[in-house]
Design an enzyme around this catalytic site. Structure first.
Site, PDB file in Angstrom:
ATOM      1  N   ASN A 103       5.042   6.065   3.289  1.00 23.34           N
ATOM      2  CA  ASN A 103       4.320   6.779   2.231  1.00 23.34           C
ATOM      3  C   ASN A 103       4.154   8.274   2.471  1.00 23.34           C
ATOM      4  OD1 ASN A 103       3.864   4.286   0.835  1.00 23.34           O
ATOM      5  ND2 ASN A 103       2.384   3.802   2.436  1.00 23.34           N
ATOM      6  N   THR A 104       4.731   8.794   3.555  1.00 24.49           N
ATOM      7  CA  THR A 104       4.751  10.244   3.784  1.00 24.49           C
ATOM      8  C   THR A 104       6.212  10.657   3.700  1.00 24.49           C
ATOM      9  OG1 THR A 104       2.768  10.207   5.165  1.00 24.49           O
ATOM     10  CG2 THR A 104       4.254  12.071   5.489  1.00 24.49           C
ATOM     11  N   ASN A 114       5.788  -1.694  11.335  1.00 24.42           N
ATOM     12  CA  ASN A 114       5.007  -1.207  10.206  1.00 24.42           C
ATOM     13  C   ASN A 114       5.408  -2.001   8.945  1.00 24.42           C
ATOM     14  OD1 ASN A 114       3.422   0.546   8.551  1.00 24.42           O
ATOM     15  ND2 ASN A 114       3.742   2.181  10.037  1.00 24.42           N
ATOM     16  N   PHE A 160      -1.530   8.155   4.266  1.00 23.28           N
ATOM     17  CA  PHE A 160      -2.350   8.723   5.351  1.00 23.28           C
ATOM     18  C   PHE A 160      -3.600   9.463   4.868  1.00 23.28           C
ATOM     19  CE2 PHE A 160       1.366   9.488   8.622  1.00 23.28           C
ATOM     20  CZ  PHE A 160       1.428   8.130   8.876  1.00 23.28           C
ATOM     21  N   ASN A 200       0.839  -1.202   0.000  1.00 24.07           N
ATOM     22  CA  ASN A 200       0.000   0.000   0.000  1.00 24.07           C
ATOM     23  C   ASN A 200       0.866   1.241   0.000  1.00 24.07           C
ATOM     24  OD1 ASN A 200      -0.461   1.916   2.532  1.00 24.07           O
ATOM     25  ND2 ASN A 200       0.107  -0.111   3.344  1.00 24.07           N
ATOM     26  N   LYS A 227       5.428   3.349  16.938  1.00 22.76           N
ATOM     27  CA  LYS A 227       5.431   2.322  15.888  1.00 22.76           C
ATOM     28  C   LYS A 227       6.592   2.550  14.938  1.00 22.76           C
ATOM     29  CE  LYS A 227       2.324  -0.069  12.736  1.00 22.76           C
ATOM     30  NZ  LYS A 227       0.921  -0.259  12.409  1.00 22.76           N
ATOM     31  N   SER A 265       5.491   5.221   8.598  1.00 17.29           N
ATOM     32  CA  SER A 265       4.853   4.973   7.299  1.00 17.29           C
ATOM     33  C   SER A 265       5.854   5.315   6.208  1.00 17.29           C
ATOM     34  CB  SER A 265       3.609   5.846   7.136  1.00 17.29           C
ATOM     35  OG  SER A 265       3.250   5.862   5.765  1.00 17.29           O
TER      36      SER A 265
HETATM   37  C1  FMN Z   1      -3.871  -1.146   3.554  1.00 15.53           C
HETATM   38  C2  FMN Z   1      -3.021  -0.887   4.764  1.00 15.53           C
HETATM   39  C3  FMN Z   1      -3.107   0.343   5.413  1.00 15.53           C
HETATM   40  C4  FMN Z   1      -2.318   0.595   6.534  1.00 15.53           C
HETATM   41  N1  FMN Z   1      -2.425   1.799   7.171  1.00 15.53           N
HETATM   42  C5  FMN Z   1      -1.718   2.023   8.298  1.00 15.53           C
HETATM   43  C6  FMN Z   1      -1.867   3.235   9.021  1.00 15.53           C
HETATM   44  O1  FMN Z   1      -2.659   4.117   8.663  1.00 15.53           O
HETATM   45  N2  FMN Z   1      -1.105   3.406  10.137  1.00 15.53           N
HETATM   46  C7  FMN Z   1      -0.233   2.450  10.584  1.00 15.53           C
HETATM   47  O2  FMN Z   1       0.417   2.657  11.616  1.00 15.53           O
HETATM   48  N3  FMN Z   1      -0.094   1.285   9.931  1.00 15.53           N
HETATM   49  C8  FMN Z   1      -0.813   1.046   8.817  1.00 15.53           C
HETATM   50  N4  FMN Z   1      -0.671  -0.144   8.164  1.00 15.53           N
HETATM   51  C9  FMN Z   1       0.309  -1.138   8.668  1.00 15.53           C
HETATM   52  C10 FMN Z   1      -0.346  -2.191   9.563  1.00 15.53           C
HETATM   53  O3  FMN Z   1      -0.887  -1.601  10.713  1.00 15.53           O
HETATM   54  C11 FMN Z   1       0.690  -3.241   9.982  1.00 15.53           C
HETATM   55  O4  FMN Z   1       1.706  -2.626  10.747  1.00 15.53           O
HETATM   56  C12 FMN Z   1       1.338  -3.944   8.793  1.00 15.53           C
HETATM   57  O5  FMN Z   1       0.406  -4.144   7.759  1.00 15.53           O
HETATM   58  C13 FMN Z   1       1.967  -5.288   9.178  1.00 15.53           C
HETATM   59  O6  FMN Z   1       0.996  -6.162   9.694  1.00 15.53           O
HETATM   60  P1  FMN Z   1       0.293  -7.319   8.775  1.00 15.53           P
HETATM   61  O7  FMN Z   1       1.398  -8.065   8.098  1.00 15.53           O
HETATM   62  O8  FMN Z   1      -0.513  -8.147   9.733  1.00 15.53           O
HETATM   63  O9  FMN Z   1      -0.560  -6.587   7.798  1.00 15.53           O
HETATM   64  C14 FMN Z   1      -1.443  -0.411   7.030  1.00 15.53           C
HETATM   65  C15 FMN Z   1      -1.382  -1.645   6.372  1.00 15.53           C
HETATM   66  C16 FMN Z   1      -2.154  -1.899   5.270  1.00 15.53           C
HETATM   67  C17 FMN Z   1      -2.074  -3.240   4.595  1.00 15.53           C
END
Ligand code: FMN
Length: 361
Positions: free
Chosen positions: A174-175, A243, A114, A110, A214, A172
């Protein structure tokens, strides 16, 4: 019911990821989701500071960014939820498409950037609804900000009253520039500012507010150690590891593997678990850990705990397996934990995990 859930999951996988996500949030918000009541597994009860969790599995940030459905999430059988990332002002995020499923790899990339309805919208939602399970709020700065610390302080002041913990998100990918905060001299000032504000809020509301941080799985060992030292010095309660990653393992096979953004899910599991184990050993019990990244089974959940996590969060596994995964993980975890208390095995194999003896890639 299981048949209907499987059909729904199949349908949600056929349509574009963001549309599928929006439909899921609407279903949850309106109570149209499958119900998975939380069973009471005595050996899985766990606490982190003053917060008690019925079991370790919660929902990671990014799923309910704008606090639309958080008050219904307990019905999925999760023990806690982290909403957000919330930014001070509304922002649209990056251009679409910006979420890609890597089906064959059980992963997601992704680059949302934000998207957030902003602080005042989320605050109204939190005033209107209460969570039945422990609630965290993940906070981030606006893309165009020139005052990082000011953004995080504003969010803390306004949202701290509604949460059991706030998670400072500086990881993140992406910022632009955000991840640099993790290694900059500004980190100490940021954490100190938030810690001071936390004390004011705690005095006002008469209960505690934890602060979590995080971090990215892409830090090197030296950067990780420095960040842990700075976090402990500034009273951070827990580090969320991790993350998404900007790395791309060589064995990815899906078409979208080269899209820009953060990779989550199965391919993130080893990287984030090894980093968690390193952080656990280095910190010598002076800080707690939230294990995140690639959890999709009792085995992966168990390994995160052996590596050093007190509680766990999931996102991508839920997208591929649906909510039935939650009780399945807990059943398996409860069997694996046996007559031990979960708290007794935290970090007990961190050393072995770092040395590659426990994880099969
Ligand atoms: C579509 C998507 C959006 C995410 N948005 C955020 C976010 O806004 N803030 C954040 O701290 N992590 C965000 N994450 C990261 C997840 O919270 C997590 O740290 C990461 O996906 C690893 O866990 P997983 O393998 O179980 O997905 C996002 C992940 C995905 C897939």
């Amino acid at each position: 019911m299981k048949y209907i859930n499987n059909l729904l999951l199949k349908f949600l996988h056929k349509i574009p990821p963001e549309l599928s996500h929006n439909i899921t949030i609407k279903l949850l918000k309106n109570g149209l989701n499958p119900q998975n009541f939380i069973k009471n597994y005595k050996n899985l009860n766990v606490s982190l500071g003053n917060i008690n969790f019925k079991h370790p599995i919660g929902l990671a940030a990014g799923f309910d960014k704008n606090a639309e459905a958080f008050h219904k999430i307990d019905k999925l059988g999760l023990s806690h939820i982290e909403i957000g990332t919330v930014t001070p002002k509304y922002q649209a995020g990056n251009d679409k498409p910006r979420v890609f499923r890597l089906h064959q790899d059980k992963a997601i990339i992704n680059r949302l950037g934000f998207p957030s309805k902003g602080l005042s919208y989320v605050k109204k939602r939190l005033e209107r609804h209460k969570s039945n399970i422990p609630l965290g709020i993940n906070i981030g700065c606006n893309k165009e900000t020139t005052d990082y610390i000011g953004d995080y302080l504003k969010l803390t002041k306004n949202l701290g009253h509604y949460a059991n913990w706030l998670t400072i998100n500086i990881s993140s990918p992406n910022t632009p520039g955000l991840r640099n905060l993790q290694t900059s001299n500004m980190l100490s000032k940021l954490l100190q500012t938030i810690d001071n504000e936390r004390k004011i809020i705690e005095n006002m509301k008469g209960s505690s507010l934890q602060i979590w941080l995080k971090i990215a799985p892409d830090l090197n060992d030296q950067e990780l150690k420095k960040l842990i030292d700075t976090s402990i010095q500034n009273n951070i309660d827990a580090l969320c590891i991790s993350n998404t990653t900007i790395k791309r393992p060589n064995d990815l096979i899906s078409n979208s593997k080269l899209e820009n953004g953060g990779l989550s899910g199965k391919p993130l599991f080893s990287q984030s678990t090894i980093m968690l184990a390193k952080a656990y050993l280095y910190s010598q019990n002076n800080i707690k850990f939230i294990g995140i990244g690639g959890i999709d089974s009792g085995e992966t959940a168990y390994l995160k705990i052996l590596a050093g996590a007190t509680i766990l969060q999931i996102y991508t596994g839920l997208v591929y397996n649906g909510p039935a995964m939650i009780n399945k993980i807990n059943n398996e975890l409860s069997v694996k934990t046996g007559s031990e208390k979960l708290s007794k095995i935290i970090g007990s194999k961190a050393y072995e995990i770092i040395n590659g003896n426990y994880l099969n890639d």
